[in-house]
Motif scaffolding. Structure first.
Motif, PDB file in Angstrom:
ATOM      1  N   GLU A 132      -2.630 -13.747  -0.704  1.00 57.33           N
ATOM      2  CA  GLU A 132      -3.161 -12.906   0.372  1.00 57.33           C
ATOM      3  C   GLU A 132      -2.045 -12.097   1.048  1.00 57.33           C
ATOM      4  OE1 GLU A 132      -5.658 -10.949   2.945  1.00 57.33           O
ATOM      5  OE2 GLU A 132      -6.070 -11.965   1.062  1.00 57.33           O
ATOM      6  N   GLU A 133      -0.902 -12.725   1.287  1.00 57.63           N
ATOM      7  CA  GLU A 133       0.238 -12.010   1.885  1.00 57.63           C
ATOM      8  C   GLU A 133       0.678 -10.856   0.981  1.00 57.63           C
ATOM      9  OE1 GLU A 133       3.181 -15.040   2.292  1.00 57.63           O
ATOM     10  OE2 GLU A 133       2.148 -16.019   3.964  1.00 57.63           O
ATOM     11  N   LEU A 134       0.796 -11.137  -0.295  1.00 62.00           N
ATOM     12  CA  LEU A 134       1.230 -10.100  -1.236  1.00 62.00           C
ATOM     13  C   LEU A 134       0.191  -8.996  -1.373  1.00 62.00           C
ATOM     14  CD1 LEU A 134       2.862 -12.369  -3.942  1.00 62.00           C
ATOM     15  CD2 LEU A 134       4.050 -10.686  -2.517  1.00 62.00           C
ATOM     16  N   ARG A 135      -1.081  -9.360  -1.330  1.00 58.42           N
ATOM     17  CA  ARG A 135      -2.147  -8.355  -1.401  1.00 58.42           C
ATOM     18  C   ARG A 135      -2.056  -7.392  -0.225  1.00 58.42           C
ATOM     19  NH1 ARG A 135      -6.616  -7.008   0.798  1.00 58.42           N
ATOM     20  NH2 ARG A 135      -6.603  -8.722   2.272  1.00 58.42           N
ATOM     21  N   GLN A 136      -1.839  -7.950   0.951  1.00 54.92           N
ATOM     22  CA  GLN A 136      -1.701  -7.102   2.137  1.00 54.92           C
ATOM     23  C   GLN A 136      -0.463  -6.204   2.037  1.00 54.92           C
ATOM     24  OE1 GLN A 136      -1.867  -9.575   5.645  1.00 54.92           O
ATOM     25  NE2 GLN A 136      -3.893 -10.339   5.125  1.00 54.92           N
ATOM     26  N   GLU A 137       0.627  -6.765   1.540  1.00 52.51           N
ATOM     27  CA  GLU A 137       1.861  -5.981   1.373  1.00 52.51           C
ATOM     28  C   GLU A 137       1.661  -4.861   0.359  1.00 52.51           C
ATOM     29  OE1 GLU A 137       5.986  -4.972   1.870  1.00 52.51           O
ATOM     30  OE2 GLU A 137       4.466  -5.923   3.097  1.00 52.51           O
ATOM     31  N   LEU A 138       1.005  -5.153  -0.749  1.00 53.49           N
ATOM     32  CA  LEU A 138       0.731  -4.121  -1.754  1.00 53.49           C
ATOM     33  C   LEU A 138      -0.158  -3.019  -1.179  1.00 53.49           C
ATOM     34  CD1 LEU A 138       0.200  -6.240  -4.974  1.00 53.49           C
ATOM     35  CD2 LEU A 138       1.873  -4.411  -4.674  1.00 53.49           C
ATOM     36  N   ASN A 139      -1.156  -3.404  -0.417  1.00 54.60           N
ATOM     37  CA  ASN A 139      -2.019  -2.401   0.212  1.00 54.60           C
ATOM     38  C   ASN A 139      -1.219  -1.507   1.151  1.00 54.60           C
ATOM     39  OD1 ASN A 139      -4.432  -3.046  -1.039  1.00 54.60           O
ATOM     40  ND2 ASN A 139      -5.013  -4.528   0.511  1.00 54.60           N
ATOM     41  N   ARG A 140      -0.353  -2.122   1.945  1.00 55.78           N
ATOM     42  CA  ARG A 140       0.467  -1.353   2.884  1.00 55.78           C
ATOM     43  C   ARG A 140       1.397  -0.393   2.132  1.00 55.78           C
ATOM     44  NH1 ARG A 140       5.378  -1.181   4.744  1.00 55.78           N
ATOM     45  NH2 ARG A 140       6.100  -3.000   3.607  1.00 55.78           N
ATOM     46  N   LEU A 141       2.068  -0.905   1.130  1.00 58.29           N
ATOM     47  CA  LEU A 141       3.012  -0.078   0.375  1.00 58.29           C
ATOM     48  C   LEU A 141       2.306   1.045  -0.372  1.00 58.29           C
ATOM     49  CD1 LEU A 141       5.370  -2.820  -1.105  1.00 58.29           C
ATOM     50  CD2 LEU A 141       5.968  -1.104   0.618  1.00 58.29           C
ATOM     51  N   SER A 142       1.135   0.757  -0.906  1.00 61.68           N
ATOM     52  CA  SER A 142       0.449   1.768  -1.710  1.00 61.68           C
ATOM     53  C   SER A 142      -0.018   2.953  -0.874  1.00 61.68           C
ATOM     54  CB  SER A 142      -0.729   1.154  -2.472  1.00 61.68           C
ATOM     55  OG  SER A 142      -1.739   0.747  -1.587  1.00 61.68           O
ATOM     56  N   ARG A 143      -0.159   2.759   0.428  1.00 61.01           N
ATOM     57  CA  ARG A 143      -0.543   3.873   1.300  1.00 61.01           C
ATOM     58  C   ARG A 143       0.617   4.830   1.559  1.00 61.01           C
ATOM     59  NH1 ARG A 143      -2.036   0.202   5.426  1.00 61.01           N
ATOM     60  NH2 ARG A 143      -3.525  -1.153   4.412  1.00 61.01           N
ATOM     61  N   ASN A 144       1.842   4.301   1.462  1.00 61.30           N
ATOM     62  CA  ASN A 144       3.019   5.085   1.847  1.00 61.30           C
ATOM     63  C   ASN A 144       3.945   5.442   0.693  1.00 61.30           C
ATOM     64  OD1 ASN A 144       2.219   4.710   4.580  1.00 61.30           O
ATOM     65  ND2 ASN A 144       3.198   2.712   4.574  1.00 61.30           N
ATOM     66  N   LYS A 145       3.712   4.889  -0.456  1.00 59.68           N
ATOM     67  CA  LYS A 145       4.640   5.061  -1.573  1.00 59.68           C
ATOM     68  C   LYS A 145       3.923   5.608  -2.797  1.00 59.68           C
ATOM     69  CE  LYS A 145       8.012   2.322   0.293  1.00 59.68           C
ATOM     70  NZ  LYS A 145       9.317   2.749   0.603  1.00 59.68           N
ATOM     71  N   ASP A 146       4.710   6.270  -3.626  1.00 57.96           N
ATOM     72  CA  ASP A 146       4.242   6.671  -4.949  1.00 57.96           C
ATOM     73  C   ASP A 146       4.069   5.407  -5.784  1.00 57.96           C
ATOM     74  OD1 ASP A 146       3.906   8.818  -7.039  1.00 57.96           O
ATOM     75  OD2 ASP A 146       5.527   7.617  -7.923  1.00 57.96           O
ATOM     76  N   LEU A 147       3.123   5.392  -6.695  1.00 58.39           N
ATOM     77  CA  LEU A 147       2.866   4.198  -7.489  1.00 58.39           C
ATOM     78  C   LEU A 147       4.042   3.788  -8.370  1.00 58.39           C
ATOM     79  CD1 LEU A 147      -0.869   4.682  -8.520  1.00 58.39           C
ATOM     80  CD2 LEU A 147       0.078   3.243  -6.708  1.00 58.39           C
ATOM     81  N   ALA A 148       4.963   4.693  -8.623  1.00 60.03           N
ATOM     82  CA  ALA A 148       6.145   4.371  -9.417  1.00 60.03           C
ATOM     83  C   ALA A 148       7.346   3.998  -8.555  1.00 60.03           C
ATOM     84  CB  ALA A 148       6.509   5.560 -10.314  1.00 60.03           C
ATOM     85  N   ASP A 149       7.148   3.873  -7.257  1.00 58.94           N
ATOM     86  CA  ASP A 149       8.239   3.521  -6.343  1.00 58.94           C
ATOM     87  C   ASP A 149       8.752   2.114  -6.663  1.00 58.94           C
ATOM     88  OD1 ASP A 149       9.072   2.107  -3.620  1.00 58.94           O
ATOM     89  OD2 ASP A 149       9.459   4.270  -3.452  1.00 58.94           O
ATOM     90  N   PRO A 150      10.062   1.929  -6.732  1.00 61.72           N
ATOM     91  CA  PRO A 150      10.635   0.621  -7.084  1.00 61.72           C
ATOM     92  C   PRO A 150      10.185  -0.519  -6.161  1.00 61.72           C
ATOM     93  CG  PRO A 150      12.325   2.304  -7.187  1.00 61.72           C
ATOM     94  CD  PRO A 150      11.105   2.955  -6.611  1.00 61.72           C
ATOM     95  N   GLU A 151      10.041  -0.249  -4.877  1.00 61.22           N
ATOM     96  CA  GLU A 151       9.613  -1.294  -3.944  1.00 61.22           C
ATOM     97  C   GLU A 151       8.181  -1.744  -4.253  1.00 61.22           C
ATOM     98  OE1 GLU A 151       9.521  -2.201   0.852  1.00 61.22           O
ATOM     99  OE2 GLU A 151       9.804  -0.138   0.171  1.00 61.22           O
ATOM    100  N   LEU A 152       7.331  -0.796  -4.563  1.00 57.14           N
ATOM    101  CA  LEU A 152       5.944  -1.109  -4.905  1.00 57.14           C
ATOM    102  C   LEU A 152       5.875  -1.856  -6.236  1.00 57.14           C
ATOM    103  CD1 LEU A 152       2.968  -0.868  -4.127  1.00 57.14           C
ATOM    104  CD2 LEU A 152       2.940   1.359  -5.236  1.00 57.14           C
ATOM    105  N   LEU A 153       6.674  -1.436  -7.199  1.00 59.76           N
ATOM    106  CA  LEU A 153       6.698  -2.122  -8.496  1.00 59.76           C
ATOM    107  C   LEU A 153       7.197  -3.559  -8.357  1.00 59.76           C
ATOM    108  CD1 LEU A 153       8.024   0.751 -10.767  1.00 59.76           C
ATOM    109  CD2 LEU A 153       5.693  -0.150 -10.644  1.00 59.76           C
TER     110      LEU A 153
END
Length: 57
Positions: A13-34
């Protein structure tokens, strides 16, 4: 007492929330999101292994 399964569910659940947050602000190929996505994959794999082991018992 929290079981390993409960801990994994909380982490998912923590990671899901983090991925949702990152995906709003980052390109899908962004290293942090990956990196976050790989972490989620690892935790989900561990969760699935645990479920399979429990089913065998």
């Amino acid at each position: 007492m929290t079981t390993k399964l409960d801990q994994l569910i909380e982490r998912i659940e923590e990671l899901r929330q983090e991925l949702n947050r990152l995906s709003r602000n980052k390109d899908l190929a962004d290293p942090e999101l990956l990196t976050a996505s790989r972490m989620m994959d690892a935790v989900l794999n561990e969760y699935n292994r645990l479920l399979i082991d429990k089913a065998k018992e």
